[in-house]
Scaffold this motif. Sequence first.
Motif, PDB file in Angstrom:
ATOM      1  N   VAL A  64       0.818  -1.226   0.000  1.00 32.26           N
ATOM      2  CA  VAL A  64       0.000   0.000   0.000  1.00 32.26           C
ATOM      3  C   VAL A  64       0.845   1.267   0.000  1.00 32.26           C
ATOM      4  CG1 VAL A  64      -1.811  -1.236   1.255  1.00 32.26           C
ATOM      5  CG2 VAL A  64      -0.262   0.302   2.513  1.00 32.26           C
ATOM      6  N   LEU A  86      -7.194   2.499  -5.453  1.00 31.22           N
ATOM      7  CA  LEU A  86      -7.591   1.196  -4.907  1.00 31.22           C
ATOM      8  C   LEU A  86      -7.596   0.118  -5.971  1.00 31.22           C
ATOM      9  CD1 LEU A  86     -10.289   2.464  -2.447  1.00 31.22           C
ATOM     10  CD2 LEU A  86      -8.384   0.982  -1.825  1.00 31.22           C
ATOM     11  N   ASP A  90      -7.236  -5.008  -2.716  1.00 31.85           N
ATOM     12  CA  ASP A  90      -7.421  -4.293  -1.454  1.00 31.85           C
ATOM     13  C   ASP A  90      -8.733  -4.666  -0.773  1.00 31.85           C
ATOM     14  OD1 ASP A  90      -6.034  -1.413  -3.062  1.00 31.85           O
ATOM     15  OD2 ASP A  90      -5.014  -2.726  -1.620  1.00 31.85           O
TER      16      ASP A  90
END
Length: 118
Positions: A64, A86, A90
């Motif tokens: 991330v 995103l 995720d």
Amino acid sequence: QLQLAESGGGLVQPGGSLTLSCAASGATLDYYAVGWFRQAPGKEREKVSCIRFPSGVKEYVDSVKGRFTTSKDNAKNRVYLHMNSLKPEDTAVYYCAANCHMGIPGYWGQGTQVTVSS
């Protein structure tokens, strides 16, 4: 007794953004390392981020970095996870945690679902 409650999850398209919020009650977050974990179906829970106490150093899991940022508002007794760009991977239930520097944090929220899908 510290209690944590997450909010802000939902369905978002790939490439989209979402901000999760964690509200604390029963105690102040001022003296805790606070962070976020996530658990995808069939996978183990993993630490996503942690704001260390007292240094304030922010740690992120490699997957991330550059996309997620975490922040803490001591005045509001809240922690946030800002998620950008995103990806479907995720998708998970995201949990707020206090004492995130420990292998097993002592305090957890109930979790909020994040689904990234077109």
